[in-house]
Motif scaffolding. Sequence first.
Motif, mmCIF file in Angstrom:
data_model
loop_
_atom_site.group_PDB
_atom_site.id
_atom_site.type_symbol
_atom_site.label_atom_id
_atom_site.label_comp_id
_atom_site.label_asym_id
_atom_site.label_seq_id
_atom_site.Cartn_x
_atom_site.Cartn_y
_atom_site.Cartn_z
ATOM 1 N N ASP A 53 21.745 13.736 -6.896
ATOM 2 C CA ASP A 53 21.047 13.287 -5.696
ATOM 3 C C ASP A 53 21.965 13.448 -4.489
ATOM 4 O OD1 ASP A 53 19.635 11.989 -3.696
ATOM 5 O OD2 ASP A 53 19.003 10.337 -4.960
ATOM 6 N N VAL B 290 12.495 16.989 -12.115
ATOM 7 C CA VAL B 290 13.506 16.425 -13.007
ATOM 8 C C VAL B 290 14.486 15.523 -12.255
ATOM 9 C CG1 VAL B 290 15.318 16.988 -14.682
ATOM 10 C CG2 VAL B 290 13.279 18.421 -14.517
ATOM 11 N N PRO C 34 14.053 13.167 -9.817
ATOM 12 C CA PRO C 34 13.675 11.749 -9.815
ATOM 13 C C PRO C 34 13.468 11.172 -11.210
ATOM 14 C CG PRO C 34 12.280 13.073 -8.349
ATOM 15 C CD PRO C 34 13.043 14.023 -9.204
ATOM 16 N N ASP C 35 13.146 12.031 -12.189
ATOM 17 C CA ASP C 35 12.813 11.534 -13.526
ATOM 18 C C ASP C 35 13.351 12.488 -14.593
ATOM 19 O OD1 ASP C 35 11.809 10.304 -15.755
ATOM 20 O OD2 ASP C 35 9.721 10.885 -15.394
ATOM 21 N N PRO C 36 14.618 12.315 -15.020
ATOM 22 C CA PRO C 36 15.192 13.198 -16.035
ATOM 23 C C PRO C 36 14.401 13.225 -17.343
ATOM 24 C CG PRO C 36 16.902 11.878 -14.997
ATOM 25 C CD PRO C 36 15.585 11.322 -14.540
ATOM 26 N N LYS C 37 13.590 12.188 -17.597
ATOM 27 C CA LYS C 37 12.807 12.141 -18.831
ATOM 28 C C LYS C 37 11.590 13.059 -18.775
ATOM 29 C CE LYS C 37 14.151 7.368 -19.888
ATOM 30 N NZ LYS C 37 13.654 5.979 -20.129
ATOM 31 N N ALA C 38 11.363 13.704 -17.636
ATOM 32 C CA ALA C 38 10.185 14.564 -17.477
ATOM 33 C C ALA C 38 10.329 15.896 -18.196
ATOM 34 C CB ALA C 38 9.922 14.814 -15.987
ATOM 35 N N LYS C 39 11.479 16.120 -18.839
ATOM 36 C CA LYS C 39 11.755 17.436 -19.428
ATOM 37 C C LYS C 39 11.156 17.610 -20.826
ATOM 38 C CE LYS C 39 16.117 16.881 -18.979
ATOM 39 N NZ LYS C 39 17.568 17.088 -19.124
#
Length: 337
Positions: A49, A164, A166-171
């Motif tokens: 960020d 990805v 804002p939300d690393p779990k979106a992968k």
Amino acid sequence: MPNPGRVASLIGGLLFASSAHAADSWVIFTGGETPNREAWVVDAQSLADRSDLVGFLQRATPAEQNAYLKQLRRREPAKPGDPVAGPEPVYEIQVNTVYENATKPNRLVRKYWVNCSQNSVAIRTSLIQWRDRPMENVPPDKFEPQAEAIAPWQVQLVRFACLVGPDPKAKAPAEMMKRGFFSIGDVGQSPVDFIWASLWKDGKRPAFTYLPGDAEMDRTVRSLEATVARGQSETSKALDESRRAANRVGRNNLMDLWIGKTEQEFVRTWGPPDRVENGADGSRTLYLHRGERVQGLNAYGHVVSDVNNRCDITVLTTDGYVRDYATQGAACAQQLR
């Protein structure tokens, strides 16, 4: 005899500090027909960020500043209708561009800043790995200016970083595949071998015709180390300034009056600091606190009351003068009037 393997190590290990962790590489775009194919590969582990908090604080209205401060203090999710404010989301990410054509570089290794609100990309560092000549560390004054993401690979880069980041779990691989992102896992410091072995198996890989000597590689090491140190210093200063600016927003108290006065005057009025840290650049950081936190315990040692009247104060001095400050604590508004 020069070791060609050092070339890859220099690029991956010095220009980009991401070599300390396992790579999480994704092919975000491929284009062209043989022998002019190109591939763009990002490392999700390099995402960071870089939102411009200072810029936001300088441009924001008082209402926007107050809304942002309320967001920072909020413990629960925002309610519908609550004002939302803050810096534009910006993410830094490492990109490898791999080329098939022998007249082009083996790859470009760059870091970009992606601005999600403006749909734009900007180069932050750039290294060219040629096949027939020395590596080229491109100076910042040669970078292309920040530009709107129009090219297909730029569009994919913005989509990846802003999903990805804002939300690393979106992968989730299946969902990412629908968006045109293909996971290739940990391919080490360079994705070039994977691209040739898996995507360009029908092509003829150009050979390296230039092998640098040890002296040249040592010069490259020093140059890249200087680039890394410069970037880390700039990032650290920006983050420090952001934190201090965020702490000062919305206040007009006596601490502001001390900026520009001598450290000696400050200590004479406030008393000796509780702790002092001396920086390598000659700066000094003074740590003080006012008030106390008092907890009441029952006979069983359980906390039955908690009154926090503590305010922590950090003062930065340079060349004997107060340059900046930061405060932390719920009681600072009352303690520092």
